[in-house]
Write a protein that holds these residues in place. Structure first.
Motif, PDB file in Angstrom:
ATOM      1  N   UNK A  33       0.855  -1.191   0.000  1.00 56.64           N
ATOM      2  CA  UNK A  33       0.000   0.000   0.000  1.00 56.64           C
ATOM      3  C   UNK A  33       0.890   1.238   0.000  1.00 56.64           C
ATOM      4  N   UNK A  34       0.368   2.326  -0.540  1.00 57.63           N
ATOM      5  CA  UNK A  34       1.112   3.588  -0.627  1.00 57.63           C
ATOM      6  C   UNK A  34       0.304   4.712   0.002  1.00 57.63           C
ATOM      7  N   UNK A  35       0.978   5.632   0.667  1.00 56.70           N
ATOM      8  CA  UNK A  35       0.329   6.860   1.125  1.00 56.70           C
ATOM      9  C   UNK A  35       1.364   7.966   1.171  1.00 56.70           C
ATOM     10  N   UNK A  36       0.904   9.212   1.137  1.00 56.65           N
ATOM     11  CA  UNK A  36       1.830  10.327   0.908  1.00 56.65           C
ATOM     12  C   UNK A  36       2.474  10.877   2.175  1.00 56.65           C
ATOM     13  N   UNK A  37       2.101  10.391   3.359  1.00 55.56           N
ATOM     14  CA  UNK A  37       2.744  10.721   4.639  1.00 55.56           C
ATOM     15  C   UNK A  37       2.602  12.184   5.033  1.00 55.56           C
ATOM     16  N   UNK A  38       1.655  12.895   4.441  1.00 58.57           N
ATOM     17  CA  UNK A  38       1.401  14.264   4.878  1.00 58.57           C
ATOM     18  C   UNK A  38       0.542  14.243   6.136  1.00 58.57           C
ATOM     19  N   UNK A  39       0.740  15.228   6.995  1.00 60.81           N
ATOM     20  CA  UNK A  39       0.024  15.294   8.265  1.00 60.81           C
ATOM     21  C   UNK A  39      -1.392  15.831   8.068  1.00 60.81           C
ATOM     22  N   UNK A  40      -2.346  15.216   8.760  1.00 62.47           N
ATOM     23  CA  UNK A  40      -3.706  15.744   8.807  1.00 62.47           C
ATOM     24  C   UNK A  40      -3.721  16.884   9.811  1.00 62.47           C
ATOM     25  N   UNK A  41      -4.003  18.107   9.354  1.00 59.42           N
ATOM     26  CA  UNK A  41      -3.912  19.309  10.183  1.00 59.42           C
ATOM     27  C   UNK A  41      -5.301  19.798  10.554  1.00 59.42           C
ATOM     28  N   UNK A  42      -5.591  19.792  11.853  1.00 59.16           N
ATOM     29  CA  UNK A  42      -6.861  20.308  12.356  1.00 59.16           C
ATOM     30  C   UNK A  42      -6.604  21.488  13.272  1.00 59.16           C
ATOM     31  N   UNK A  43      -7.438  22.509  13.168  1.00 62.30           N
ATOM     32  CA  UNK A  43      -7.233  23.740  13.956  1.00 62.30           C
ATOM     33  C   UNK A  43      -8.580  24.345  14.270  1.00 62.30           C
ATOM     34  N   UNK A  44      -8.727  24.854  15.482  1.00 58.88           N
ATOM     35  CA  UNK A  44      -9.978  25.508  15.839  1.00 58.88           C
ATOM     36  C   UNK A  44      -9.971  26.055  17.252  1.00 58.88           C
ATOM     37  N   UNK A  45     -11.043  26.756  17.580  1.00 64.29           N
ATOM     38  CA  UNK A  45     -11.214  27.326  18.906  1.00 64.29           C
ATOM     39  C   UNK A  45     -11.665  26.253  19.891  1.00 64.29           C
ATOM     40  N   UNK A  46     -11.307  26.445  21.149  1.00 64.70           N
ATOM     41  CA  UNK A  46     -11.829  25.576  22.190  1.00 64.70           C
ATOM     42  C   UNK A  46     -13.355  25.616  22.167  1.00 64.70           C
ATOM     43  N   UNK A  47     -13.973  24.446  22.346  1.00 62.97           N
ATOM     44  CA  UNK A  47     -15.424  24.364  22.400  1.00 62.97           C
ATOM     45  C   UNK A  47     -16.107  24.336  21.050  1.00 62.97           C
ATOM     46  N   UNK A  48     -15.337  24.383  19.956  1.00 61.71           N
ATOM     47  CA  UNK A  48     -15.895  24.354  18.611  1.00 61.71           C
ATOM     48  C   UNK A  48     -15.221  23.246  17.812  1.00 61.71           C
ATOM     49  N   UNK A  49     -15.909  22.792  16.758  1.00 53.96           N
ATOM     50  CA  UNK A  49     -15.306  21.802  15.884  1.00 53.96           C
ATOM     51  C   UNK A  49     -14.186  22.440  15.066  1.00 53.96           C
ATOM     52  N   UNK A  50     -13.125  21.685  14.892  1.00 55.58           N
ATOM     53  CA  UNK A  50     -12.046  22.128  14.011  1.00 55.58           C
ATOM     54  C   UNK A  50     -12.484  21.992  12.558  1.00 55.58           C
ATOM     55  N   UNK A  51     -11.605  22.391  11.651  1.00 59.12           N
ATOM     56  CA  UNK A  51     -11.801  22.052  10.251  1.00 59.12           C
ATOM     57  C   UNK A  51     -11.771  20.540  10.098  1.00 59.12           C
ATOM     58  N   UNK A  52     -12.321  20.050   9.027  1.00 55.41           N
ATOM     59  CA  UNK A  52     -12.274  18.614   8.721  1.00 55.41           C
ATOM     60  C   UNK A  52     -11.083  18.310   7.823  1.00 55.41           C
ATOM     61  N   UNK A  53     -10.478  17.166   8.062  1.00 56.08           N
ATOM     62  CA  UNK A  53      -9.476  16.619   7.167  1.00 56.08           C
ATOM     63  C   UNK A  53     -10.039  15.318   6.579  1.00 56.08           C
ATOM     64  N   UNK A  54      -9.515  14.913   5.430  1.00 59.56           N
ATOM     65  CA  UNK A  54     -10.093  13.773   4.720  1.00 59.56           C
ATOM     66  C   UNK A  54      -9.009  12.769   4.346  1.00 59.56           C
ATOM     67  N   UNK A  55      -9.363  11.496   4.445  1.00 57.80           N
ATOM     68  CA  UNK A  55      -8.481  10.415   4.011  1.00 57.80           C
ATOM     69  C   UNK A  55      -9.202   9.634   2.914  1.00 57.80           C
TER      70      UNK A  55
END
Length: 332
Positions: A29-51
């Protein structure tokens, strides 16, 4: 655990444009090894990342996604909008499945969590495998940043002008040659910590491309983190270099060889040097990460190395300046 669909409507505007891609074949299997980056305020949902899982194995593949026990703020979301810490997926041969990853933390001080998400893989013939994807979640207060420079915080300018990375070149591709100096991949979390810290900060100030991206070779890189220590004098642990020109060009970062100092102190120094590449200088506030002195509390736990609100405020101010001298790659 299930999350009501209305919650996903509420966070739709924070979807990430990027995704991690994993392809399965009959024998690898192959994958690109890039990090899934999530960021947001406390108490709120972060952005979504996708695999994106793409099955080219010739048979059905089952994937079980799970978090490590201390990452209870991270959730996998399946195609039915159900969220849980563990999800099992069956993908037919030739099929593709997109898994969404989100995070939410109720409160605390600004924190970056860097870790791995685990995936158990079972092929149709019973063979099994396991792999991990890097994930980073940055949580901060919801106070609004304003484009004003924090007191006692300097920029790395030239002839009285600020300098900042030219956004048309982002993200800069970064190569680290630490494997040439007697360490193995166990040193990689330190490199990832530097990249993820600043990329999460970029997201928090509206720069969705991020500042840095890990490169697999010197040839494809815009800058190198050189761990030879060449040219460092006295007790200097690291040094970032830009040309004194307009536009300014990134020469790179030089660090003491791995093992010369506490590994986590080294991580803190690396993050500071990467901050200099962004155009930041030092802060006179001892709490700020870009303060020139070491922070002993950072040196026992990698997760404690984090930007303060003032660090983010300065970054936001710097990248709101309209007359900055652009910083560009040396060779691109």
């Amino acid at each position: 655990m299930k999350i009501q669909i209305i919650l996903f409507f509420a966070i739709a505007a924070r979807f990430s444009a990027s995704s991690q891609s994993v392809e399965f074949y009959s024998d690898h299997y192959n994958y690109d090894k890039q990090t899934l980056l999530m960021e947001g305020n406390f108490g709120e949902w972060t952005n979504s990342e996708f695999v994106d899982f793409i099955n080219q194995s010739g048979g059905t593949v089952n994937i079980r996604a799970h978090i490590h026990h201390h990452l209870t703020f991270i959730y996998f979301v399946n195609s039915e909008n159900n969220a849980d810490h563990n999800i099992s997926i069956n993908i037919p041969s030739g099929g593709k499945y997109t898994l969404r990853v989100i995070s939410k933390l109720s409160g605390g001080s600004p924190t970056v969590y860097n870790d791995q998400l685990g995936f158990d893989l079972t092929y149709q013939d019973g063979r099994t495998a396991y792999f991990e994807l890097n994930a980073s979640a940055y949580f901060h207060s919801n106070e609004e940043l304003v484009a004003s420079r924090p007191s006692g915080y300097e920029y790395w300018g030239l002839n009285g002008y600020t300098r900042s990375l030219d956004r048309s070149y982002l993200p800069l591709k970064v190569y680290s040659n630490h494997l040439q100096f007697g360490v193995n991949e166990s040193w990689s979390p330190i490199i990832n910590k530097g990249i993820d810290t600043w990329n999460n900060a970029a997201s928090s100030i509206g720069i969705t491309s991020g500042f840095f991206e890990l490169a697999s070779s010197h040839q494809e890189a815009d800058m190198t983190i050189d761990w030879s220590g060449h040219g460092l004098s006295g007790t200097t642990l690291g040094m970032a270099t830009l040309t004194q020109s307009n536009p300014s060009k990134v020469v790179g970062i030089t660090m003491r060889p791995p093992g010369s100092d506490n590994a986590l102190r080294t991580a803190e120094v690396l993050i500071q040097e990467m901050g200099h590449i962004l155009g930041l200088s030092h802060s006179d506030d001892p709490a700020d990460l870009m303060n020139g002195k070491a922070h002993p509390l950072h040196h026992a736990d990698l997760s404690k190395i984090q930007l303060t609100t003032r660090d983010r405020q300065m970054l936001y101010w710097l990248y709101s300046q309209s007359n900055s001298i652009p910083i560009i790659p040396y060779h691109r």
